[in-house]
Design an enzyme around this catalytic site. Structure first.
Site, PDB file in Angstrom:
ATOM      1  N   LYS A  70      16.451 -10.922 -14.488  1.00 25.62           N
ATOM      2  CA  LYS A  70      16.309 -10.848 -13.181  1.00 25.62           C
ATOM      3  C   LYS A  70      16.264  -9.693 -11.858  1.00 25.62           C
ATOM      4  CE  LYS A  70      18.953 -14.808 -12.835  1.00 25.62           C
ATOM      5  NZ  LYS A  70      20.438 -15.307 -12.649  1.00 25.62           N
ATOM      6  N   ALA A 131      32.179  -9.483  -8.949  1.00 33.29           N
ATOM      7  CA  ALA A 131      31.235  -8.543  -8.558  1.00 33.29           C
ATOM      8  C   ALA A 131      29.648  -8.349  -9.244  1.00 33.29           C
ATOM      9  CB  ALA A 131      31.893  -7.568  -8.321  1.00 33.29           C
ATOM     10  N   ALA A 134      25.433 -12.881 -10.464  1.00 30.64           N
ATOM     11  CA  ALA A 134      25.497 -14.049  -9.610  1.00 30.64           C
ATOM     12  C   ALA A 134      25.900 -13.867  -8.561  1.00 30.64           C
ATOM     13  CB  ALA A 134      26.253 -15.385 -10.945  1.00 30.64           C
TER      14      ALA A 134
END
Ligand code: NAP
Length: 285
Positions: A70, A131, A134
């Site tokens: 990602k 944290a 996502a």
């Protein structure tokens, strides 16, 4: 039936065998009557650059990006939509005539899952546990939809502080979830969200530590873990009388938004919800 005109989409990851995306998207494409197939695209890290060129050369209309790409995908794209750039991660790519444009539909996917349950984000006070990647999408979604104050609590207070600082807004702060200031915030928060993997199959008996005695009794409690459907965190929240929101809504909504970017058609959300519920019910041991 796949034929010479069938368009292609896929999910790029390593591994992708566990991904629910092919089942959700192919069911939705079938329902819409669109001649398009959605494929699992398992690509090892050393082949990432070649795979992206290959998807362009093969004329894929777009693809999803999942773990571990990602963030790593970003240098290979031609344009990044503003939200995805601020989040620093891309989960959806559109091939616009050879120009690869990166989006992040996790943020609005999460917000849509709240809207589905009539939860008001504007002016809300939010506590987020975790944290990671996502959590970044969730924070951006809440921030851009008008949340009044967002406090991130994580096991490592340094990571929570760095994470919140990267958004550079007085509406976002971070601290250790064991800090007394975080416990005080739980008494005020309207929305509390688990954005860690705690509770995810097979570790279904774990959950983030929370002092339920101090939590605002009216708080809505959400989990973005979707396997199992009802996590331990949500079960305990329900026992304490809280309204809960399960994680599969975000999963379906991020997929629906991606499908809409690729096809320009309204995604058949009910079909997508049904297939996810069926898959999750059959996959949980
Ligand atoms: P990630 O980037 O690895 O971040 C995980 C966060 O949880 C980090 O803050 C990490 O803290 C913390 N954490 C991990 N294990 C912990 C533990 N044992 N105790 C305390 N804190 C722990 O993961 P992610 O990509 O953000 O994903 C988090 C979860 O969200 C996963 O379960 C994923 O499946 C789910 N998810 C759901 C959707 C959806 O559509 N519903 C979308 C994306 C992700 P450290 O940094 O200290 O390790």
């Amino acid at each position: 039936m796949i034929n010479g005109k069938t368009k292609l989409i896929g999910v790029l990851g390593w591994p992708v065998g566990h991904s629910l995306s092919p089942a959700i998207h192919n069911a939705a494409l079938n329902e819409l009557g669109i001649d398009c197939a959605y494929l699992p695209l398992q690509v090892s890290p050393e082949c990432l650059a070649a795979a992206i060129s290959g998807l362009k050369a093969l004329g894929f209309i777009g693809f999803n990006v999942t773990i571990p790409y990602k963030v790593r995908i970003i240098p290979y794209l031609d344009e990044i939509e503003r939200g995805a750039a601020l989040i620093g991660a891309v989960n959806t790519v559109v091939n616009d005539d050879g120009c690869l444009v990166g989006y992040n539909t996790d943020a609005d996917g999460f917000i849509n899952s709240l809207k589905y349950h009539n939860v008001e984000v504007d002016s809300s006070k939010v506590a987020i546990l975790g944290a990671g990647g996502a959590a970044r999408a969730v924070v951006y979604g809440l921030f851009s939809h008008g949340a009044k104050q967002i406090v991130i609590g994580a096991r490592d207070n340094g990571k929570a502080i760095d994470f919140s600082g990267s958004f550079n807004s007085i509406r976002i702060s971070g601290m250790g979830w064991q800090d007394s200031a975080f416990t005080e915030w739980l008494a005020e928060a309207d929305i509390i969200i688990n954005a860690t993997p705690l509770g995810m199959y097979p570790n279904i008996n774990s959950m983030p530590p929370l002092n339920w005695q101090v939590v605002n009794k009216q708080a809505i409690v959400c989990d973005i873990v979707y396997n199992p459907y009802n996590t331990k965190f949500l079960n305990v929240a329900r026992q304490h009388g809280h309204k809960i929101i399960t994680g599969e809504g975000m999963l379906v909504e991020q997929a629906a938004l991606a499908l809409e970017l690729w096809t320009g058609k309204v995604a058949p959300r009910q079909t997508m919800y049904k297939i996810i519920q069926k898959l999750l019910n059959s996959s949980i041991k």
